[in-house]
Design an enzyme around this catalytic site. Structure first.
Site, PDB file in Angstrom:
ATOM      1  N   CYS A  11      11.939   6.899  20.581  1.00  0.00           N
ATOM      2  CA  CYS A  11      13.317   7.516  20.963  1.00  0.00           C
ATOM      3  C   CYS A  11      12.974   8.576  21.774  1.00  0.00           C
ATOM      4  CB  CYS A  11      14.140   7.949  19.675  1.00  0.00           C
ATOM      5  SG  CYS A  11      13.490   9.333  18.967  1.00  0.00           S
ATOM      6  N   CYS A  14      11.245  11.588  19.980  1.00  0.00           N
ATOM      7  CA  CYS A  14       9.693  11.286  19.926  1.00  0.00           C
ATOM      8  C   CYS A  14       9.145  11.597  21.089  1.00  0.00           C
ATOM      9  CB  CYS A  14       9.718   9.912  19.454  1.00  0.00           C
ATOM     10  SG  CYS A  14      10.491   9.675  17.834  1.00  0.00           S
TER      11      CYS A  14
END
Length: 78
Positions: A11, A14
């Site tokens: 994501c 991240c």
């Protein structure tokens, strides 16, 4: 050299976590290795329930948010 693993599904948070670790290391002039771990089975081996998470040299040091610059700097230059 410090070895960081960013644990998460890939994501935006991240990705930002990995980029932030790399940026802070460059600012400090320290070499680091940053690996993104997206495999759910591997993430579960670390018993992480909230991502993004960061493992430093095989030990989880943060989970659930993007760590701030000072925290990352502390991991790189303890």
């Amino acid at each position: 050299m410090k070895h960081f693993e960013v644990l998460g599904t890939g994501c935006k948070k991240c990705i930002n976590t990995a980029e932030t670790i790399e940026r802070v290391a460059r600012e400090l002039g320290q070499p680091v290795e940053v690996v993104k771990i997206t495999d759910p089975a591997k993430i579960m081996e670390y018993q992480v329930m909230s991502t993004p998470a960061v493992a430093l040299d095989g030990k989880v040091v943060h989970s659930g948010s993007i760590p701030d610059r000072d925290t990352i700097a502390g991991w790189i230059n303890p």
